[in-house]
Design an enzyme around this catalytic site. Sequence first.
Site, PDB file in Angstrom:
ATOM      1  N   GLY B  23       0.792  -1.222   0.000  1.00  0.00           N
ATOM      2  CA  GLY B  23       0.000   0.000   0.000  1.00  0.00           C
ATOM      3  C   GLY B  23       0.829   1.278   0.000  1.00  0.00           C
ATOM      4  N   GLY B  25       2.731   2.150  -2.392  1.00  0.00           N
ATOM      5  CA  GLY B  25       2.823   2.633  -3.765  1.00  0.00           C
ATOM      6  C   GLY B  25       4.021   2.091  -4.529  1.00  0.00           C
ATOM      7  N   LYS B  26       4.494   0.900  -4.142  1.00  0.00           N
ATOM      8  CA  LYS B  26       5.615   0.277  -4.857  1.00  0.00           C
ATOM      9  C   LYS B  26       5.320   0.155  -6.335  1.00  0.00           C
ATOM     10  CE  LYS B  26       5.574  -3.760  -2.714  1.00  0.00           C
ATOM     11  NZ  LYS B  26       4.748  -3.568  -1.526  1.00  0.00           N
ATOM     12  N   THR B  27       4.100  -0.320  -6.635  1.00  0.00           N
ATOM     13  CA  THR B  27       3.735  -0.543  -8.027  1.00  0.00           C
ATOM     14  C   THR B  27       3.795   0.747  -8.816  1.00  0.00           C
ATOM     15  OG1 THR B  27       2.239  -2.243  -7.247  1.00  0.00           O
ATOM     16  CG2 THR B  27       2.003  -1.573  -9.537  1.00  0.00           C
ATOM     17  N   SER B  28       3.206   1.806  -8.261  1.00  0.00           N
ATOM     18  CA  SER B  28       3.204   3.093  -8.951  1.00  0.00           C
ATOM     19  C   SER B  28       4.627   3.595  -9.169  1.00  0.00           C
ATOM     20  CB  SER B  28       2.423   4.129  -8.138  1.00  0.00           C
ATOM     21  OG  SER B  28       1.129   3.662  -7.878  1.00  0.00           O
ATOM     22  N   ASP B  50       4.062 -10.470  -7.805  1.00  0.00           N
ATOM     23  CA  ASP B  50       2.954 -10.344  -6.877  1.00  0.00           C
ATOM     24  C   ASP B  50       1.855 -11.347  -7.235  1.00  0.00           C
ATOM     25  OD1 ASP B  50       0.826  -9.458  -5.368  1.00  0.00           O
ATOM     26  OD2 ASP B  50       1.379  -7.366  -5.604  1.00  0.00           O
ATOM     27  N   THR B 508      -5.760   0.214  -6.803  1.00  0.00           N
ATOM     28  CA  THR B 508      -5.063  -1.034  -6.532  1.00  0.00           C
ATOM     29  C   THR B 508      -5.628  -1.803  -5.332  1.00  0.00           C
ATOM     30  OG1 THR B 508      -3.124  -0.083  -7.560  1.00  0.00           O
ATOM     31  CG2 THR B 508      -2.783  -2.058  -6.269  1.00  0.00           C
TER      32      THR B 508
END
Lengths: 118, 590
Positions: B23, B25-28, B50, B508
């Site tokens: 949560g 924001g790693k993906t972003s 993931d 997400t």
Amino acid sequence: MKKVEIFDPAMCCSTGVCGPSVDPNLTRVASAVYSMEQKGVDIKRFNLANDPAAFADNKTVNQVLQEKGADALPVILLDGEVVKVGEYPTNEEFAEWLEVSAEELTQKPCVRVSVKLD
Amino acid sequence: MYTRYNPKQHVETPYLFFTGKGGVGKTSVACATAVALADQGKKVLLVSTDPASNLQDVFEIELSREPVGIPSVKNLFASNIDPEEAARVYREKTVGPYRDKLPESVVNQMEEQLSGACTVEIATFDEFSHLLADDRIFTQYDHVLFDTAPTGHTLRLLSLPTAWSGYLEEATHGASCLGPLSGLDDKKDMYQKAVESLSDGEKTTLILVARPEESTLIEANRASSELGEIGIKKQMLIINGLLQSYDQNDEVSTAFYEGQQEALTKTPEELKKIQTYSLPFVSYSLIGMDRLRQIVSDEPLVEFKETSEDTELAPLSELKDVIDDFSSKNTRVIFTMGKGGVGKTSVAAAIAVGLTEKGHKVHLTTTDPAAHLEYMFQNGTVNENLSISSINPEVEVEAYKKEVITNAGELNDDELAFLQEDLESPCTEEIAVFRAFADVVERSEQEIVVIDTAPTGHTLLLLDSSEAYHKEMSRSTGEIPESVKKLLPRLRNPEETGVVVVTLTEATPVFEATRLQDDLKRAELTPKWWVINRSLYATGTTDKVLKARAASEKQWIKKVQEELADNSALIPWMKEVKIGYDQLKKFVQL
């Protein structure tokens, strides 16, 4: 020289510690097999989970499985003949088949030296 | 103040690993980095490990194991390693050829054995190290970015190469737990190479992502030291979502800003030594290429029109309604589930305190490897009707090993060495934790048990293994604890068990929670409540940036309300981290 082949059910590991609970019987068999190997006895184990070919290719074992299904495992062969189905042999049975004393299967082998490489 | 993160200047190595509490924001951040590098003319591969892949949500394209070009960005390729899928492929490869040769019951037994956690881990690891060790990948791409799963999983995954390299050398007696991947030994060189790449500072950077929130900084610090020990020395910290200015007339905005600044002063000392950059809090959500480019540009603070500004919402329940519901129905086992970082621990703690206040006897526990229950109750009183515990994997593993060795009876040195080798396997942890989990649920006969479960992927593996476990028992000859036998039927009984899905008002987390719910339903568990946590919308803020973000929340709240949840409740964003019994009590009486 007698030849023993053990066809195990699908197991994560041969001692059974990865199962939902530890089966002391499996630990005993693993130790006995290990002792016998150390003595140069011709003994082989096949695990259904990683060696299914052995089960499919061995006509005797395949026959037993076709008739009785997975519950027939483990299947134990002595010189290619079925000697036990659905459970593991006792140490006494191993001893009788291999013509050794049962004590030899539980006696302490020499201490193994393990080398840790870092 | 921190330098603003700019991938073009700050990325120095071909391999990049993004890690941090779920949560944050790693993906972003990973996506924005990938797009920026690709725009610069570099050839980039972005890999997700993931289990609930987020990348496809961000790029709006279906991903698979094989890298595919992202149509809207030149030079950018992406792939997704789904652990469950990797395991399925492996399983079919092993079992498939024998479907005609062996009877059905035998084939079923093989499949069942290959459905365990071991197979999933091994298959995932195999995919993962393939990318790290393959020279062709290395020469073909300028950068390979790994958008890894939440920290607990990341740590396991990354620590595997070393753990397993050691394991392979020591496993002298053959197959053992690595059985499911026979021929693994042939790949030893590849794994060795993967380990070398990871600990080579010229090749690999670990990018720790955190929010200006104390718990995410603590988590980043933990990951930093743990992975540092494994040999990943080159590290970078990115503080994501730092509010740049605030509206003094708006209470929420002021509190939000001050809360962030305060959290940053509490950054762990070790973490302060790491090179740190920041990304600003922006009013827009990070979906779509233009926004991903904007966030790492020189002008990140622009406005995008959110489509949901005019959305009207039906009235929503609050957390106290959730508690009333469980209290009146006398639900015995309550799980809070969701991706790491959505606040499951806080919600579980608040529900536990609320039920205690209603006169119930309650036990609160966590199976989250990154547990912070202790942190939450570090000061303040605890009611005598509320007991707290945590399931610590390491402790459980030690206890389990001891039990196994004791039960094995008389062993000589050699046999003991043999057994210990098998106990060094990764399976052992899964089994040990699972047993502890069953014991806690058993307590629900005397008291209400509230369980704060581990992040999604892990939770599912746990429940999955409970199923396999359940089947396995019917033919095992060993001793099965009574608690384990009763577990699955109990979890499936809606009279006894209530599942609360926790999510946030962002794309997400909502997508992830949806997948989680689908998976749970397949396991015949239907979540009773959805709790939407940390909603700015629910605060009524008037600050310009926060208000824009609050408006963008509405589409997600509406989606949860209308499409996803049987019952849903909204929790407003709050400044205070709820620590201690009394604060939590106030929280549930809102």
